[in-house]
Design a protein around this motif. Structure first.
Motif, PDB file in Angstrom:
ATOM      1  N   GLY A  10      10.609  -0.541 -15.972  1.00  0.00           N
ATOM      2  CA  GLY A  10      10.353   0.670 -15.204  1.00  0.00           C
ATOM      3  C   GLY A  10      10.849   0.633 -13.780  1.00  0.00           C
ATOM      4  O   GLY A  10      10.714   1.619 -13.052  1.00  0.00           O
ATOM      5  N   THR A  11      11.447  -0.476 -13.373  1.00  0.00           N
ATOM      6  CA  THR A  11      11.900  -0.568 -11.986  1.00  0.00           C
ATOM      7  C   THR A  11      13.036   0.421 -11.698  1.00  0.00           C
ATOM      8  O   THR A  11      13.097   0.967 -10.600  1.00  0.00           O
ATOM      9  CB  THR A  11      12.349  -1.996 -11.626  1.00  0.00           C
ATOM     10  OG1 THR A  11      13.340  -2.429 -12.555  1.00  0.00           O
ATOM     11  CG2 THR A  11      11.166  -2.956 -11.647  1.00  0.00           C
ATOM     12  N   GLY A  12      13.888   0.652 -12.664  1.00  0.00           N
ATOM     13  CA  GLY A  12      14.982   1.607 -12.462  1.00  0.00           C
ATOM     14  C   GLY A  12      14.464   3.019 -12.281  1.00  0.00           C
ATOM     15  O   GLY A  12      14.938   3.766 -11.412  1.00  0.00           O
ATOM     16  N   ASP A  13      13.486   3.394 -13.092  1.00  0.00           N
ATOM     17  CA  ASP A  13      12.876   4.720 -12.958  1.00  0.00           C
ATOM     18  C   ASP A  13      12.189   4.865 -11.610  1.00  0.00           C
ATOM     19  O   ASP A  13      12.308   5.902 -10.947  1.00  0.00           O
ATOM     20  CB  ASP A  13      11.863   4.967 -14.070  1.00  0.00           C
ATOM     21  CG  ASP A  13      12.503   5.077 -15.440  1.00  0.00           C
ATOM     22  OD1 ASP A  13      13.678   5.484 -15.524  1.00  0.00           O
ATOM     23  OD2 ASP A  13      11.825   4.757 -16.428  1.00  0.00           O
ATOM     24  N   MET A  14      11.484   3.829 -11.199  1.00  0.00           N
ATOM     25  CA  MET A  14      10.789   3.905  -9.915  1.00  0.00           C
ATOM     26  C   MET A  14      11.793   3.974  -8.770  1.00  0.00           C
ATOM     27  O   MET A  14      11.610   4.747  -7.828  1.00  0.00           O
ATOM     28  CB  MET A  14       9.853   2.722  -9.708  1.00  0.00           C
ATOM     29  CG  MET A  14       9.153   2.818  -8.380  1.00  0.00           C
ATOM     30  SD  MET A  14       7.580   2.039  -8.347  1.00  0.00           S
ATOM     31  CE  MET A  14       6.997   2.638  -6.770  1.00  0.00           C
ATOM     32  N   CYS A  42       8.462  -4.315  -2.759  1.00  0.00           N
ATOM     33  CA  CYS A  42       7.012  -4.503  -2.640  1.00  0.00           C
ATOM     34  C   CYS A  42       6.323  -4.362  -3.990  1.00  0.00           C
ATOM     35  O   CYS A  42       5.424  -5.138  -4.321  1.00  0.00           O
ATOM     36  CB  CYS A  42       6.426  -3.480  -1.661  1.00  0.00           C
ATOM     37  SG  CYS A  42       6.848  -3.778   0.056  1.00  0.00           S
ATOM     38  N   VAL A  43       6.733  -3.369  -4.762  1.00  0.00           N
ATOM     39  CA  VAL A  43       6.129  -3.164  -6.084  1.00  0.00           C
ATOM     40  C   VAL A  43       6.460  -4.338  -7.006  1.00  0.00           C
ATOM     41  O   VAL A  43       5.586  -4.839  -7.721  1.00  0.00           O
ATOM     42  CB  VAL A  43       6.587  -1.831  -6.712  1.00  0.00           C
ATOM     43  CG1 VAL A  43       6.051  -1.682  -8.122  1.00  0.00           C
ATOM     44  CG2 VAL A  43       6.148  -0.664  -5.841  1.00  0.00           C
ATOM     45  N   ILE A  44       7.693  -4.802  -6.977  1.00  0.00           N
ATOM     46  CA  ILE A  44       8.085  -5.943  -7.819  1.00  0.00           C
ATOM     47  C   ILE A  44       7.273  -7.177  -7.431  1.00  0.00           C
ATOM     48  O   ILE A  44       6.757  -7.880  -8.303  1.00  0.00           O
ATOM     49  CB  ILE A  44       9.600  -6.211  -7.707  1.00  0.00           C
ATOM     50  CG1 ILE A  44      10.366  -5.087  -8.400  1.00  0.00           C
ATOM     51  CG2 ILE A  44       9.954  -7.568  -8.313  1.00  0.00           C
ATOM     52  CD1 ILE A  44      11.871  -5.138  -8.179  1.00  0.00           C
ATOM     53  N   ASP A  45       7.149  -7.437  -6.136  1.00  0.00           N
ATOM     54  CA  ASP A  45       6.371  -8.599  -5.686  1.00  0.00           C
ATOM     55  C   ASP A  45       4.938  -8.550  -6.214  1.00  0.00           C
ATOM     56  O   ASP A  45       4.390  -9.569  -6.625  1.00  0.00           O
ATOM     57  CB  ASP A  45       6.356  -8.683  -4.159  1.00  0.00           C
ATOM     58  CG  ASP A  45       7.696  -9.067  -3.571  1.00  0.00           C
ATOM     59  OD1 ASP A  45       8.586  -9.544  -4.315  1.00  0.00           O
ATOM     60  OD2 ASP A  45       7.865  -8.869  -2.346  1.00  0.00           O
ATOM     61  N   ALA A  46       4.346  -7.373  -6.207  1.00  0.00           N
ATOM     62  CA  ALA A  46       2.967  -7.223  -6.669  1.00  0.00           C
ATOM     63  C   ALA A  46       2.853  -7.233  -8.193  1.00  0.00           C
ATOM     64  O   ALA A  46       1.763  -7.426  -8.723  1.00  0.00           O
ATOM     65  CB  ALA A  46       2.384  -5.928  -6.127  1.00  0.00           C
ATOM     66  N   LEU A  53       4.090  -2.227 -14.000  1.00  0.00           N
ATOM     67  CA  LEU A  53       4.299  -2.169 -12.561  1.00  0.00           C
ATOM     68  C   LEU A  53       2.971  -1.860 -11.883  1.00  0.00           C
ATOM     69  O   LEU A  53       2.230  -0.980 -12.313  1.00  0.00           O
ATOM     70  CB  LEU A  53       5.320  -1.088 -12.205  1.00  0.00           C
ATOM     71  CG  LEU A  53       6.765  -1.361 -12.569  1.00  0.00           C
ATOM     72  CD1 LEU A  53       7.622  -0.143 -12.243  1.00  0.00           C
ATOM     73  CD2 LEU A  53       7.292  -2.584 -11.849  1.00  0.00           C
ATOM     74  N   GLN A  54       2.688  -2.545 -10.827  1.00  0.00           N
ATOM     75  CA  GLN A  54       1.436  -2.374 -10.081  1.00  0.00           C
ATOM     76  C   GLN A  54       1.639  -1.355  -8.960  1.00  0.00           C
ATOM     77  O   GLN A  54       1.477  -1.650  -7.771  1.00  0.00           O
ATOM     78  CB  GLN A  54       0.978  -3.729  -9.541  1.00  0.00           C
ATOM     79  CG  GLN A  54       0.751  -4.772 -10.606  1.00  0.00           C
ATOM     80  CD  GLN A  54      -0.368  -4.349 -11.556  1.00  0.00           C
ATOM     81  OE1 GLN A  54      -1.516  -4.202 -11.153  1.00  0.00           O
ATOM     82  NE2 GLN A  54      -0.013  -4.152 -12.821  1.00  0.00           N
ATOM     83  N   ALA A  61       1.280  -1.234   0.488  1.00  0.00           N
ATOM     84  CA  ALA A  61       2.446  -2.020   0.921  1.00  0.00           C
ATOM     85  C   ALA A  61       3.741  -1.227   0.791  1.00  0.00           C
ATOM     86  O   ALA A  61       4.549  -1.196   1.716  1.00  0.00           O
ATOM     87  CB  ALA A  61       2.537  -3.308   0.112  1.00  0.00           C
ATOM     88  N   TRP A  62       3.966  -0.603  -0.367  1.00  0.00           N
ATOM     89  CA  TRP A  62       5.270   0.041  -0.554  1.00  0.00           C
ATOM     90  C   TRP A  62       5.430   1.329   0.220  1.00  0.00           C
ATOM     91  O   TRP A  62       6.537   1.708   0.586  1.00  0.00           O
ATOM     92  CB  TRP A  62       5.649   0.187  -2.024  1.00  0.00           C
ATOM     93  CG  TRP A  62       4.833   1.074  -2.914  1.00  0.00           C
ATOM     94  CD1 TRP A  62       3.857   0.680  -3.782  1.00  0.00           C
ATOM     95  CD2 TRP A  62       4.967   2.484  -3.098  1.00  0.00           C
ATOM     96  NE1 TRP A  62       3.367   1.760  -4.467  1.00  0.00           N
ATOM     97  CE2 TRP A  62       4.037   2.887  -4.067  1.00  0.00           C
ATOM     98  CE3 TRP A  62       5.791   3.453  -2.520  1.00  0.00           C
ATOM     99  CZ2 TRP A  62       3.891   4.200  -4.481  1.00  0.00           C
ATOM    100  CZ3 TRP A  62       5.648   4.769  -2.931  1.00  0.00           C
ATOM    101  CH2 TRP A  62       4.714   5.130  -3.902  1.00  0.00           C
ATOM    102  N   VAL A  63       4.330   2.001   0.529  1.00  0.00           N
ATOM    103  CA  VAL A  63       4.426   3.226   1.325  1.00  0.00           C
ATOM    104  C   VAL A  63       4.835   2.891   2.761  1.00  0.00           C
ATOM    105  O   VAL A  63       5.526   3.665   3.411  1.00  0.00           O
ATOM    106  CB  VAL A  63       3.086   3.999   1.287  1.00  0.00           C
ATOM    107  CG1 VAL A  63       3.033   5.084   2.341  1.00  0.00           C
ATOM    108  CG2 VAL A  63       2.861   4.589  -0.094  1.00  0.00           C
ATOM    109  N   ARG A  64       4.439   1.716   3.224  1.00  0.00           N
ATOM    110  CA  ARG A  64       4.714   1.311   4.611  1.00  0.00           C
ATOM    111  C   ARG A  64       5.831   0.272   4.735  1.00  0.00           C
ATOM    112  O   ARG A  64       6.025  -0.314   5.796  1.00  0.00           O
ATOM    113  CB  ARG A  64       3.438   0.746   5.225  1.00  0.00           C
ATOM    114  CG  ARG A  64       2.344   1.770   5.392  1.00  0.00           C
ATOM    115  CD  ARG A  64       1.056   1.144   5.902  1.00  0.00           C
ATOM    116  NE  ARG A  64       0.016   2.114   6.124  1.00  0.00           N
ATOM    117  CZ  ARG A  64      -0.745   2.651   5.167  1.00  0.00           C
ATOM    118  NH1 ARG A  64      -0.554   2.311   3.909  1.00  0.00           N
ATOM    119  NH2 ARG A  64      -1.675   3.529   5.458  1.00  0.00           N
TER     120      ARG A  64
END
Length: 75
Positions: A10-14, A42-46, A53-54, A61-64
């Motif tokens: 799902g990383t590509g979609d995100m 940030c999402v991948i790290d989490a 995907l978290q 984290a990812w918003v900032r």
């Protein structure tokens, strides 16, 4: 860039959603790419070692996320 193992699908979609969202906020393409890349990192790290995907868990984290500098490529 480092290739990661055990990253949920799902990383590509995100990435596409983050990039499009930035463009729709009238960011220039380079800035949109920099921000989308940083947020996705940030999402991948989490999300490592999780089955999904978290996105919500890592939202603060990812918003900032600070934009990642992107190198300009020309033809």
């Amino acid at each position: 860039a480092t290739q990661r193992e055990n990253v949920p699908k799902g990383t590509g979609d995100m990435f596409g959603a983050l990039f499009l969202g930035a463009l729709l906020r009238d960011e220039d393409p380079a800035s949109a790419l920099s921000q989308a890349t940083a947020s996705l990192q940030c999402v991948i790290d989490a999300s490592l070692m999780h089955s999904e995907l978290q996105i919500v868990a890592s939202q603060d984290a990812w918003v900032r996320a600070a934009p990642i500098a992107c190198k300009e490529v020309s033809n």
